[in-house]
Design a protein around this motif. Structure first.
Motif, PDB file in Angstrom:
ATOM      1  N   THR A   1       0.847  -1.190   0.000  1.00 29.23           N
ATOM      2  CA  THR A   1       0.000   0.000   0.000  1.00 29.23           C
ATOM      3  C   THR A   1       0.886   1.246   0.000  1.00 29.23           C
ATOM      4  OG1 THR A   1      -1.828  -1.120   1.099  1.00 29.23           O
ATOM      5  CG2 THR A   1      -1.689   1.265   1.396  1.00 29.23           C
ATOM      6  N   VAL A   2       0.583   2.168  -0.890  1.00 28.76           N
ATOM      7  CA  VAL A   2       1.309   3.441  -0.940  1.00 28.76           C
ATOM      8  C   VAL A   2       0.589   4.406   0.006  1.00 28.76           C
ATOM      9  CG1 VAL A   2       1.911   5.384  -2.446  1.00 28.76           C
ATOM     10  CG2 VAL A   2       2.157   3.038  -3.271  1.00 28.76           C
ATOM     11  N   VAL A   3       1.363   5.066   0.866  1.00 27.66           N
ATOM     12  CA  VAL A   3       0.728   5.905   1.895  1.00 27.66           C
ATOM     13  C   VAL A   3       1.019   7.387   1.641  1.00 27.66           C
ATOM     14  CG1 VAL A   3       0.422   6.297   4.374  1.00 27.66           C
ATOM     15  CG2 VAL A   3       1.072   4.019   3.565  1.00 27.66           C
ATOM     16  N   ILE A   4      -0.039   8.161   1.578  1.00 23.25           N
ATOM     17  CA  ILE A   4       0.055   9.603   1.338  1.00 23.25           C
ATOM     18  C   ILE A   4      -0.453  10.334   2.578  1.00 23.25           C
ATOM     19  CG2 ILE A   4      -0.708  11.507  -0.181  1.00 23.25           C
ATOM     20  CD1 ILE A   4       0.709   9.245  -1.758  1.00 23.25           C
ATOM     21  N   GLY A   5       0.260  11.368   3.007  1.00 25.59           N
ATOM     22  CA  GLY A   5      -0.185  12.159   4.162  1.00 25.59           C
ATOM     23  C   GLY A   5      -0.644  13.537   3.715  1.00 25.59           C
ATOM     24  N   LEU A   6      -1.772  13.971   4.234  1.00 24.34           N
ATOM     25  CA  LEU A   6      -2.261  15.326   3.941  1.00 24.34           C
ATOM     26  C   LEU A   6      -2.558  16.018   5.270  1.00 24.34           C
ATOM     27  CD1 LEU A   6      -3.366  17.556   2.003  1.00 24.34           C
ATOM     28  CD2 LEU A   6      -5.591  16.472   2.247  1.00 24.34           C
TER      29      LEU A   6
ATOM     30  N   VAL B   1      -1.319   2.299  10.610  1.00 24.87           N
ATOM     31  CA  VAL B   1      -0.851   2.734   9.277  1.00 24.87           C
ATOM     32  C   VAL B   1       0.218   1.748   8.789  1.00 24.87           C
ATOM     33  CG1 VAL B   1       0.274   4.582   7.967  1.00 24.87           C
ATOM     34  CG2 VAL B   1      -1.451   5.161   9.678  1.00 24.87           C
ATOM     35  N   LYS B   2       1.064   1.309   9.713  1.00 21.75           N
ATOM     36  CA  LYS B   2       2.117   0.345   9.366  1.00 21.75           C
ATOM     37  C   LYS B   2       1.486  -0.969   8.894  1.00 21.75           C
ATOM     38  CE  LYS B   2       6.283  -1.706  11.406  1.00 21.75           C
ATOM     39  NZ  LYS B   2       5.893  -3.067  11.818  1.00 21.75           N
ATOM     40  N   ALA B   3       0.483  -1.429   9.658  1.00 21.20           N
ATOM     41  CA  ALA B   3      -0.179  -2.684   9.293  1.00 21.20           C
ATOM     42  C   ALA B   3      -0.809  -2.570   7.904  1.00 21.20           C
ATOM     43  CB  ALA B   3      -1.242  -3.030  10.334  1.00 21.20           C
TER      44      ALA B   3
ATOM     45  N   LEU C   1      -3.384   4.557   0.373  1.00 19.84           N
ATOM     46  CA  LEU C   1      -3.995   4.980   1.635  1.00 19.84           C
ATOM     47  C   LEU C   1      -3.657   6.453   1.842  1.00 19.84           C
ATOM     48  CD1 LEU C   1      -5.313   4.281   4.449  1.00 19.84           C
ATOM     49  CD2 LEU C   1      -2.965   3.951   5.275  1.00 19.84           C
ATOM     50  N   VAL C   2      -4.675   7.266   2.004  1.00 18.06           N
ATOM     51  CA  VAL C   2      -4.427   8.675   2.324  1.00 18.06           C
ATOM     52  C   VAL C   2      -4.779   8.886   3.790  1.00 18.06           C
ATOM     53  CG1 VAL C   2      -4.910  11.083   1.756  1.00 18.06           C
ATOM     54  CG2 VAL C   2      -5.064   9.342  -0.032  1.00 18.06           C
ATOM     55  N   ILE C   3      -3.826   9.385   4.563  1.00 19.92           N
ATOM     56  CA  ILE C   3      -4.149   9.725   5.949  1.00 19.92           C
ATOM     57  C   ILE C   3      -4.199  11.251   6.020  1.00 19.92           C
ATOM     58  CG2 ILE C   3      -3.247   7.587   6.929  1.00 19.92           C
ATOM     59  CD1 ILE C   3      -0.775   9.138   7.892  1.00 19.92           C
TER      60      ILE C   3
ATOM     61  N   ASP D   1       7.651   8.475   8.843  1.00 23.40           N
ATOM     62  CA  ASP D   1       8.537   7.601   8.071  1.00 23.40           C
ATOM     63  C   ASP D   1       7.770   6.600   7.200  1.00 23.40           C
ATOM     64  OD1 ASP D   1      10.715   8.900   9.019  1.00 23.40           O
ATOM     65  OD2 ASP D   1      11.259   7.396  10.522  1.00 23.40           O
ATOM     66  N   LEU D   2       6.498   6.412   7.500  1.00 22.69           N
ATOM     67  CA  LEU D   2       5.702   5.478   6.686  1.00 22.69           C
ATOM     68  C   LEU D   2       5.150   6.142   5.425  1.00 22.69           C
ATOM     69  CD1 LEU D   2       3.627   3.775   9.545  1.00 22.69           C
ATOM     70  CD2 LEU D   2       5.472   2.724   8.220  1.00 22.69           C
ATOM     71  N   LEU D   3       5.253   7.470   5.363  1.00 29.26           N
ATOM     72  CA  LEU D   3       4.634   8.190   4.245  1.00 29.26           C
ATOM     73  C   LEU D   3       5.495   8.102   2.986  1.00 29.26           C
ATOM     74  CD1 LEU D   3       3.458  11.449   6.079  1.00 29.26           C
ATOM     75  CD2 LEU D   3       2.117   9.403   5.575  1.00 29.26           C
ATOM     76  N   ASP D   4       4.846   7.774   1.868  1.00 28.92           N
ATOM     77  CA  ASP D   4       5.555   7.779   0.591  1.00 28.92           C
ATOM     78  C   ASP D   4       5.548   9.168  -0.030  1.00 28.92           C
ATOM     79  OD1 ASP D   4       6.212   4.883   0.114  1.00 28.92           O
ATOM     80  OD2 ASP D   4       4.070   4.731   0.519  1.00 28.92           O
ATOM     81  N   PHE D   5       4.572   9.975   0.367  1.00 32.40           N
ATOM     82  CA  PHE D   5       4.491  11.338  -0.157  1.00 32.40           C
ATOM     83  C   PHE D   5       3.618  12.145   0.804  1.00 32.40           C
ATOM     84  CE2 PHE D   5       3.290  14.681  -3.224  1.00 32.40           C
ATOM     85  CZ  PHE D   5       4.544  14.939  -3.764  1.00 32.40           C
ATOM     86  N   SER D   6       3.963  13.443   0.943  1.00 31.13           N
ATOM     87  CA  SER D   6       3.195  14.230   1.921  1.00 31.13           C
ATOM     88  C   SER D   6       2.919  15.646   1.426  1.00 31.13           C
ATOM     89  CB  SER D   6       3.963  14.280   3.243  1.00 31.13           C
ATOM     90  OG  SER D   6       5.263  14.763   3.026  1.00 31.13           O
ATOM     91  N   ILE D   7       1.779  16.138   1.849  1.00 31.20           N
ATOM     92  CA  ILE D   7       1.333  17.480   1.440  1.00 31.20           C
ATOM     93  C   ILE D   7       0.858  18.234   2.681  1.00 31.20           C
ATOM     94  CG2 ILE D   7      -0.298  18.774  -0.052  1.00 31.20           C
ATOM     95  CD1 ILE D   7      -0.291  15.239  -0.764  1.00 31.20           C
TER      96      ILE D   7
END
Ligand SMILES: Nc1ncnc2c1ncn2[C@@H]1O[C@H](COP(=O)(O)OP(=O)(O)OP(=O)(O)O)[C@@H](O)[C@H]1O
Ligand SMILES: O=C(CO)[C@H](O)[C@H](O)COP(=O)(O)O
Length: 423
Positions: A76-81, A160-162, A193-195, A208-214
């Protein structure tokens, strides 16, 4: 009327047990070989049957459980907003999920007050669900929701890690209607996954789990104007209560939310216009997209010529502009000690279809066909900010996130092919 925050749809209040809740957890991933239930508080681990499992818990245990569905495909690719409340996260999410296609809706048959939005490719979870103190608890302890003490970062990290590892989780729900924590909902690992919320980059482990962040950085003046528009016009709050709420949140916002922007790969800054001297209406906006250099899978967008400094007034034969016009800027800068590229737009479009003229001068926009930005903007012309840089840069950001996702996926596939070639 239902209170709303994050991405939730309006709904009626439901009462759910707060103590001794029994949580039915199920693992519906086709590839699931076993289901492991782990008590998030006590670290115990129980292997149960694949299809479903029941977790009993008490208030002391906090009603938290993690369901592990082994064998889910792909990472899963994780994006943070990150942004403060009322700063356009939901609008951004609607633009983002639209880029991936398919409609996003809350989990079917679940809690009508769920804050989660699921589409074919994306699952957006709202970090308000990790409030450890409900509205009454916060009042008792005199802390705001922005204060880390009102949030459970251990659980946020674990879950989020799981999900990133392809395991489903039982995520709590913060009910914005009742102000209480409801029984958890099952979240399956999505492709993306967008958090989104107040703290996606606050805790180093989650970051550190985020692949990209905004980070959506809305200046105080603009935030105030938007809050008034929504909370006064749409929710019937008084001007005084809006001012008081903004003032009460400000110290914690400055201490815990604002510093996260230093970690973001892209910051969208929304400021008052510089085109109208001493403007205090706040309708015309100057929007800056600050893009970090050297981020894996991400190349900053540029105008005309990469690395140059450019000031551009596109108004004229190909772009209709009324007062005060439109001005673009592009150039290199530093931001919190990092090298960045900045793309800026001040002003607003008169005719959205003419945006194609601007689009044709932008590069590295991760579009799949000529005019995709303009098409997306026209599709959502009714969303707030569609005639200015907020809508434009949110749309571009959505396309860039799709680009990042596709490059991560391609990389994973290459790695798999190499592995099988070696075997
Ligand atoms: N780009 C924009 N231009 C003008 N107004 C906007 C823009 N984005 C958001 N708003 C205003 O701000 C309000 C809040 O937007 P939105 O619901 O997207 O924010 P949010 O961060 O998800 O809020 P919350 O966390 O409180 O749910 C909207 O109702 C709208 O009035
Ligand atoms: O900052 C917020 C994020 O959305 C909310 O204020 C926080 O989640 C608390 O919610 P509520 O005001 O509904 O109790």
């Amino acid at each position: 009327m239902a209170a709303m925050a994050c991405t939730s749809a309006a709904s009626t209040a439901v009462s759910t047990p707060r103590l001794g809740a029994t949580v039915k957890a199920s693992c519906s991933a086709k590839s699931a070989r076993s289901v492991q239930l782990a008590s998030a508080f006590h670290g115990q681990s129980v292997v149960a049957k694949p299809s479903s499992a029941v977790v009993k818990s008490s208030r002391r245990e906090g009603r938290r459980a993690v369901v592990v569905c082994k064998g889910a495909d792909g990472q899963t690719v994780v994006i943070g907003l990150a942004a403060d409340s009322g700063c356009g996260k939901s609008t951004f999410m609607r633009r983002l999920t639209s880029v991936f296609g398919g409609a996003a809706s809350p989990p079917k048959g679940g809690n009508p007050d769920s804050n989660t939005l699921i589409s074919d490719t994306t699952t957006v979870i709202c970090l308000d669900d990790y409030h450890s103190l409900d509205r009454y608890g916060r009042k008792e302890q005199a802390v705001t929701a922005l204060d880390p003490r009102a949030n459970n970062f251990d659980l946020m990290y674990e879950q989020v890690k799981a999900l990133k590892e392809g395991k489903s989780v039982e995520k709590p729900i913060y009910n914005h209607v009742t102000g209480l924590l409801d029984a958890p909902e099952t979240i399956q690992p999505p492709k993306i996954l967008v958090i989104e919320g107040l703290h996606p980059m606050y805790d180093e482990r989650v970051r550190d789990l985020l692949d990209f962040s905004i980070y959506l950085d809305i200046s105080d003046d603009v935030k105030f104007a938007w809050k008034i528009q929504r909370d006064m016009a749409e929710r019937g709050h008084s001007l005084e209560s809006i001012k008081a709420s903004i003032a009460a949140r400000k110290p914690d916002f400055d201490a815990f939310i604002d510093p996260q922007k230093q970690y973001a790969d892209v910051v969208i800054q929304v400021l008052p216009t510089q085109l109208i001297p001493d403007d205090n209406e706040g309708k015309v906006l100057r929007v800056r997209m600050v893009m970090k250099e050297g981020v894996q899978y991400f190349e900053p967008v540029y105008l005309f010529d990469e690395g140059s400094t450019i000031s551009w007034i596109p108004c004229g034969r190909k772009l209709t502009c009324s007062y005060p016009g439109i001005k673009f800027f592009y150039g290199p800068d530093t931001y919190y000690g990092n090298e960045v590229s900045v793309l800026e737009m001040d002003g607003q479009f008169d005719k959205l279809d003419e945006l194609i003229y601007v689009e044709s001068h932008l590069s590295n926009i991760s579009t799949k066909f000529y005019g995709e930005i303009t098409q997306q903007m026209l599709k959502h012309a009714d969303f707030p900010g569609s005639n200015n840089g907020t809508g434009l840069f949110q749309t571009i950001c959505g396309l860039k996130i799709r680009g990042v996702y596709e490059r991560i996926l391609a990389n994973q596939k290459n790695a798999t092919t190499l592995e099988s070639a070696k075997a």
